[in-house]
Design a protein around this motif. Structure first.
Motif, PDB file in Angstrom:
ATOM      1  N   GLN A   1       0.825  -1.200   0.000  1.00  0.00           N
ATOM      2  CA  GLN A   1       0.000   0.000   0.000  1.00  0.00           C
ATOM      3  C   GLN A   1       0.864   1.256   0.000  1.00  0.00           C
ATOM      4  O   GLN A   1       0.401   2.324  -0.414  1.00  0.00           O
ATOM      5  N   ARG A   2       2.133   1.162   0.423  1.00  0.00           N
ATOM      6  CA  ARG A   2       2.990   2.341   0.428  1.00  0.00           C
ATOM      7  C   ARG A   2       3.201   2.866  -0.982  1.00  0.00           C
ATOM      8  O   ARG A   2       3.360   4.072  -1.185  1.00  0.00           O
ATOM      9  N   GLU A   3       3.210   1.983  -1.982  1.00  0.00           N
ATOM     10  CA  GLU A   3       3.378   2.442  -3.362  1.00  0.00           C
ATOM     11  C   GLU A   3       2.158   3.232  -3.818  1.00  0.00           C
ATOM     12  O   GLU A   3       2.285   4.241  -4.510  1.00  0.00           O
ATOM     13  N   PHE A   4       0.955   2.772  -3.467  1.00  0.00           N
ATOM     14  CA  PHE A   4      -0.249   3.510  -3.839  1.00  0.00           C
ATOM     15  C   PHE A   4      -0.261   4.884  -3.179  1.00  0.00           C
ATOM     16  O   PHE A   4      -0.658   5.879  -3.795  1.00  0.00           O
ATOM     17  N   LEU A   5       0.170   4.959  -1.919  1.00  0.00           N
ATOM     18  CA  LEU A   5       0.222   6.245  -1.234  1.00  0.00           C
ATOM     19  C   LEU A   5       1.220   7.183  -1.904  1.00  0.00           C
ATOM     20  O   LEU A   5       0.958   8.379  -2.071  1.00  0.00           O
ATOM     21  N   ALA A   6       2.375   6.655  -2.300  1.00  0.00           N
ATOM     22  CA  ALA A   6       3.381   7.486  -2.972  1.00  0.00           C
ATOM     23  C   ALA A   6       2.872   7.950  -4.331  1.00  0.00           C
ATOM     24  O   ALA A   6       3.137   9.087  -4.744  1.00  0.00           O
ATOM     25  N   ASP A   7       2.148   7.093  -5.063  1.00  0.00           N
ATOM     26  CA  ASP A   7       1.559   7.502  -6.345  1.00  0.00           C
ATOM     27  C   ASP A   7       0.565   8.638  -6.142  1.00  0.00           C
ATOM     28  O   ASP A   7       0.552   9.625  -6.894  1.00  0.00           O
TER      29      ASP A   7
ATOM     30  N   LEU B   1       1.872  -3.147 -12.216  1.00  0.00           N
ATOM     31  CA  LEU B   1       1.861  -1.852 -12.872  1.00  0.00           C
ATOM     32  C   LEU B   1       0.501  -1.543 -13.479  1.00  0.00           C
ATOM     33  O   LEU B   1       0.072  -0.392 -13.499  1.00  0.00           O
ATOM     34  N   SER B   2      -0.194  -2.548 -13.986  1.00  0.00           N
ATOM     35  CA  SER B   2      -1.515  -2.307 -14.568  1.00  0.00           C
ATOM     36  C   SER B   2      -2.478  -1.758 -13.529  1.00  0.00           C
ATOM     37  O   SER B   2      -3.288  -0.853 -13.824  1.00  0.00           O
ATOM     38  N   GLU B   3      -2.409  -2.258 -12.302  1.00  0.00           N
ATOM     39  CA  GLU B   3      -3.284  -1.764 -11.240  1.00  0.00           C
ATOM     40  C   GLU B   3      -2.906  -0.339 -10.847  1.00  0.00           C
ATOM     41  O   GLU B   3      -3.786   0.502 -10.606  1.00  0.00           O
ATOM     42  N   ARG B   4      -1.627  -0.047 -10.802  1.00  0.00           N
ATOM     43  CA  ARG B   4      -1.202   1.316 -10.467  1.00  0.00           C
ATOM     44  C   ARG B   4      -1.608   2.295 -11.562  1.00  0.00           C
ATOM     45  O   ARG B   4      -2.021   3.427 -11.271  1.00  0.00           O
ATOM     46  N   ILE B   5      -1.498   1.879 -12.826  1.00  0.00           N
ATOM     47  CA  ILE B   5      -1.922   2.735 -13.933  1.00  0.00           C
ATOM     48  C   ILE B   5      -3.423   2.991 -13.853  1.00  0.00           C
ATOM     49  O   ILE B   5      -3.897   4.110 -14.086  1.00  0.00           O
ATOM     50  N   ARG B   6      -4.182   1.968 -13.516  1.00  0.00           N
ATOM     51  CA  ARG B   6      -5.637   2.145 -13.409  1.00  0.00           C
ATOM     52  C   ARG B   6      -5.984   3.146 -12.314  1.00  0.00           C
ATOM     53  O   ARG B   6      -6.865   3.994 -12.497  1.00  0.00           O
ATOM     54  N   ARG B   7      -5.289   3.075 -11.203  1.00  0.00           N
ATOM     55  CA  ARG B   7      -5.585   3.997 -10.113  1.00  0.00           C
ATOM     56  C   ARG B   7      -5.163   5.417 -10.443  1.00  0.00           C
ATOM     57  O   ARG B   7      -5.827   6.372 -10.042  1.00  0.00           O
ATOM     58  N   VAL B   8      -4.039   5.561 -11.150  1.00  0.00           N
ATOM     59  CA  VAL B   8      -3.553   6.899 -11.475  1.00  0.00           C
ATOM     60  C   VAL B   8      -4.344   7.527 -12.614  1.00  0.00           C
ATOM     61  O   VAL B   8      -4.760   8.686 -12.540  1.00  0.00           O
ATOM     62  N   CYS B   9      -4.584   6.752 -13.677  1.00  0.00           N
ATOM     63  CA  CYS B   9      -5.199   7.296 -14.895  1.00  0.00           C
ATOM     64  C   CYS B   9      -6.705   7.082 -14.967  1.00  0.00           C
ATOM     65  O   CYS B   9      -7.356   7.626 -15.864  1.00  0.00           O
ATOM     66  N   GLY B  10      -7.265   6.290 -14.062  1.00  0.00           N
ATOM     67  CA  GLY B  10      -8.695   6.021 -14.118  1.00  0.00           C
ATOM     68  C   GLY B  10      -9.060   4.837 -14.974  1.00  0.00           C
ATOM     69  O   GLY B  10     -10.188   4.343 -14.913  1.00  0.00           O
ATOM     70  N   THR B  11      -8.137   4.367 -15.790  1.00  0.00           N
ATOM     71  CA  THR B  11      -8.357   3.186 -16.626  1.00  0.00           C
ATOM     72  C   THR B  11      -6.998   2.588 -16.954  1.00  0.00           C
ATOM     73  O   THR B  11      -5.958   3.257 -16.809  1.00  0.00           O
ATOM     74  N   VAL B  12      -6.974   1.349 -17.414  1.00  0.00           N
ATOM     75  CA  VAL B  12      -5.714   0.678 -17.744  1.00  0.00           C
ATOM     76  C   VAL B  12      -5.336   1.055 -19.171  1.00  0.00           C
ATOM     77  O   VAL B  12      -5.940   0.575 -20.134  1.00  0.00           O
ATOM     78  N   LEU B  13      -4.359   1.940 -19.311  1.00  0.00           N
ATOM     79  CA  LEU B  13      -3.855   2.346 -20.618  1.00  0.00           C
ATOM     80  C   LEU B  13      -2.752   1.392 -21.062  1.00  0.00           C
ATOM     81  O   LEU B  13      -2.075   0.790 -20.232  1.00  0.00           O
ATOM     82  N   PRO B  14      -2.530   1.237 -22.378  1.00  0.00           N
ATOM     83  CA  PRO B  14      -1.528   0.277 -22.860  1.00  0.00           C
ATOM     84  C   PRO B  14      -0.115   0.746 -22.569  1.00  0.00           C
ATOM     85  O   PRO B  14       0.127   1.931 -22.276  1.00  0.00           O
ATOM     86  N   PRO B  15       0.867  -0.174 -22.629  1.00  0.00           N
ATOM     87  CA  PRO B  15       2.274   0.217 -22.443  1.00  0.00           C
ATOM     88  C   PRO B  15       2.684   1.275 -23.455  1.00  0.00           C
ATOM     89  O   PRO B  15       2.150   1.351 -24.573  1.00  0.00           O
ATOM     90  N   LEU B  16       3.654   2.090 -23.083  1.00  0.00           N
ATOM     91  CA  LEU B  16       4.082   3.224 -23.910  1.00  0.00           C
ATOM     92  C   LEU B  16       5.571   3.095 -24.195  1.00  0.00           C
ATOM     93  O   LEU B  16       6.373   2.975 -23.264  1.00  0.00           O
ATOM     94  N   PRO B  17       5.984   3.096 -25.468  1.00  0.00           N
ATOM     95  CA  PRO B  17       7.422   3.051 -25.768  1.00  0.00           C
ATOM     96  C   PRO B  17       8.137   4.262 -25.183  1.00  0.00           C
ATOM     97  O   PRO B  17       7.546   5.322 -24.983  1.00  0.00           O
ATOM     98  N   ALA B  18       9.435   4.088 -24.938  1.00  0.00           N
ATOM     99  CA  ALA B  18      10.210   5.153 -24.294  1.00  0.00           C
ATOM    100  C   ALA B  18      11.467   5.440 -25.111  1.00  0.00           C
ATOM    101  O   ALA B  18      12.574   5.049 -24.728  1.00  0.00           O
ATOM    102  N   PRO B  19      11.342   6.158 -26.226  1.00  0.00           N
ATOM    103  CA  PRO B  19      12.538   6.513 -27.000  1.00  0.00           C
ATOM    104  C   PRO B  19      13.332   7.610 -26.300  1.00  0.00           C
ATOM    105  O   PRO B  19      12.879   8.214 -25.324  1.00  0.00           O
TER     106      PRO B  19
END
Length: 631
Positions: free
Chosen positions: A241-247, A306-324
């Protein structure tokens, strides 16, 4: 939370950690003894029994390695603190860099320290790490460090780097670091043999590995695998839960969710496509400190998916994003006075950014002094006046005049009012809860008189706003006797365990209370009189309760209907009330600008949480400073 209470909580967390470590160490000793006994019987099948002191010797060696490693590493961490961890992983301190990415990093760290109200840590870069990651380490402000990988500097935009750094400041705010350092020393002891083997097998700076060193390292790695596994279990046992609090704190500091959300999406892409692993052999031992641990999430993961953290942060599960690689068009100047010679720093005019920072620091200092003075008030009359001042509309002349008459000849009454006015918006409800907790110990006659005085104060201008009614209900609830409140509660048997299991009688109370709270979601009136965010929020909550998505809110409940609805929601089971509060909060975050709750919305939801006796979800808790934190 008082200082001693905070201290007791830290001791409890440490005691639990040490207890778990003792259990893992006992399990490791038993397992190793069983394996060695089996190996002895395989090699000596005709022997009778075991050699003298066979098990005692094995256990002694295990305790020597593990406890000795823990003590040695604990002492090193005590002496070296955060810089010790940074140098251990090959970090290089960043001071006055010429590199544009490192200069941008220092500016972002200064900004997030200012936004979070936390001390500025020493900044390190891990130059050999291509993965996107970061961590903070240290025992306190004097040895605090923040480490960022080279991959994060080169592959994250400025907004994403802000989200990454803000997440780490969230761990500082939540006081996670002392426990993390203790976990690190214990994991080092458990993983000592395995870690030494991994170090021998790792290539040098030129990519070369000696055959003999690799073979010896393989033997050590295999021998110490059980200890490594015990160390990972110890990390996984620490609350995720500490990760969710930090997010949630990162969103509060940056006032946006896209930055951290994109960082998590890029991490997810690295894990799926590029493995996203850090190269250093000791990275596994510090996985608890990292933004995410190497490899996919498993039962041994110390972090949530990470999918659960993305859902909590963004409101929905967005797909992975490339990082150039990110190209930096302009080189940011360093406005810190530390980067100038002393003679020039004193004479140089402050930039607009530095002026704003100085003004904010002065405001924070004034707020800390005001809060300290309020905490120093010990008289029951002063507690009641502070509570009334927190509840009323400071800008309402009628309410201010009546408050002054109620204060009468109380010494320093104007100072009390000025201190309440000086409090930041996110300090008012926590201070209200602290004051009412003290008032709840007073005789019933004084508590009743306070509730009546609050009623008169809030309707001094001839009307009671929805905000004022919510505060008054919260006051009455918090200072009433708990046994009297529970006397009118019906049994909660027969209720389901999910919101969509609510029956018609429960929904008849949930719907009007939700309708009332919709007034506090960011408002921009539409032709129908409802704000689009409020209407979307109401429909989102109703959808979670099993109602059709096109459900329309009825007219806002009057005072009697609101009290009836609140009583019905209070009678929901202890499992359903937190779920309902979580639905309110998550939908509010999803329908707020940039995913950040306004002070009005957060205060209303926190007061509602107290009214239904439900714990605060992390997203709502992160909006407020820790009870013992400085303003």
């Amino acid at each position: 939370m008082q200082f001693r209470q905070h201290q007791r909580e830290a001791h409890i967390r440490t005691a639990r950690l040490l207890g778990l470590f003792a259990l893992l160490l006992a399990g490791l000793s038993i397992t190793v003894n069983l394996l060695l006994a089996l190996l002895y019987k395989l090699l000596m099948p005709f022997s009778v029994g075991f050699p003298g002191l066979f098990f005692e010797t094995n256990t002694g060696l295990i305790l020597l390695f593990v406890l000795g490693g823990c003590l040695v590493e604990s002492q090193r961490l005590r002496d070296g603190g955060g810089p010790r961890v940074a140098h251990w992983l090959g970090g290089r301190e960043v001071r006055n860099p010429d590199d544009a990415t490192e200069r941008r990093l220092l500016n972002v760290v200064d900004e997030m320290a200012l936004a979070s109200g936390q001390p500025v840590p020493r900044v390190y870069v891990l130059p050999r790490e291509d993965a996107i990651n970061a961590f903070v380490a240290g025992w306190g402000p004097e040895d605090l460090v923040l480490c960022v990988t080279r991959g994060a500097l080169e592959r994250l935009t400025r907004a994403e780097l802000q989200g990454l750094v803000a997440h780490e400041f969230g761990h500082i705010k939540e006081d996670d670091l002392p426990l993390s350092m203790r976990v690190l020393s214990l994991v080092w002891g458990l993983s000592l043999v395995h870690g030494y083997g991994q170090t021998l097998m790792a290539p040098d700076d030129k990519g070369h590995v000696g055959p003999l060193a690799w073979l010896v390292g393989l033997v050590f790695s295999i021998t110490g695998w059980l200890g490594w596994m015990a160390g990972r279990m110890l990390q996984a046992a620490v609350s995720r839960q500490r990760e969710f609090l930090a997010d949630a704190s990162a969103i509060q500091f940056t006032r946006a969710r896209d930055g951290l959300g994109n960082v998590l999406r890029k991490l997810w892409h690295d894990q799926q496509i590029l493995a996203g692993r850090m190269r250093h052999p000791a990275a596994g031992m510090v996985s608890y400190l990292l933004l995410h641990e190497p490899g996919a999430a498993t039962c041994l993961s110390s972090h949530p998916r990470l999918s659960e953290r993305i859902r909590r942060v963004c409101g929905t599960v967005l797909p992975p994003l490339p990082a150039p690689l990110v190209h930096i068009d302009t080189v940011e100047p360093r406005h810190s006075a530390d980067s100038l010679p002393p003679a020039l720093a004193a004479a140089a005019p402050l930039s607009p950014q530095a002026q704003a920072q100085q003004a904010r620091q002065e405001q924070q200092a004034a707020a800390r002094e005001a809060l300290s003075r309020l905490h120093g008030r010990v008289g029951p009359t002063e507690h009641r006046l502070i509570t009334l001042a927190l509840m009323m509309n400071i800008h309402n002349e009628s309410e201010r005049a009546l408050w002054q008459r109620m204060a009468g000849t109380v010494h320093d009454a104007q100072r009390i009012l000025d201190d309440v006015v000086m409090l930041p918006a996110n300090r008012r409800v926590p201070e209200f809860e602290r004051q009412t907790a003290l008032i709840a110990r007073e005789p019933i006659e004084q508590r009743r008189a306070l509730v009546e005085s609050a009623r008169d104060l809030l309707r001094a201008d001839g009307r009671v706003s929805p905000r004022e009614r919510l505060w008054w209900l919260a006051l009455r609830h918090r200072v009433s006797e708990r046994q009297n409140r529970q006397a009118y509660m019906r049994p909660t048997t027969g209720q389901g365990q999910e919101l969509h299991h609510l029956g018609p009688s429960e929904l008849s109370c949930v719907v009007p209370l939700t309708t009332y709270l919709a007034r506090f979601i960011p408002v921009e009136e539409s032709a129908e009189g409802w704000a689009a965010p409020s209407l979307a929020w109401f429909k989102g909550v109703m959808g979670r309760c099993g109602k059709p998505v096109d459900t329309q809110p009825g007219p806002p409940p009057d005072a009697d209907a609101l009290v009836h609805a609140l009583a019905g929601v209070q009678e929901l089971s202890w499992m359903l009330r937190p779920l309902l509060l979580k639905a309110w909060v998550e939908e509010a975050v999803n329908h707020s600008a940039h995913g950040v709750l306004s002070d009005q919305t957060a205060d209303a939801l926190r007061l509602a949480a107290g009214l239904i006796d439900a714990p605060l979800p992390p997203m709502l808790e992160a909006h407020y400073p820790k009870p013992d934190a400085k303003a």
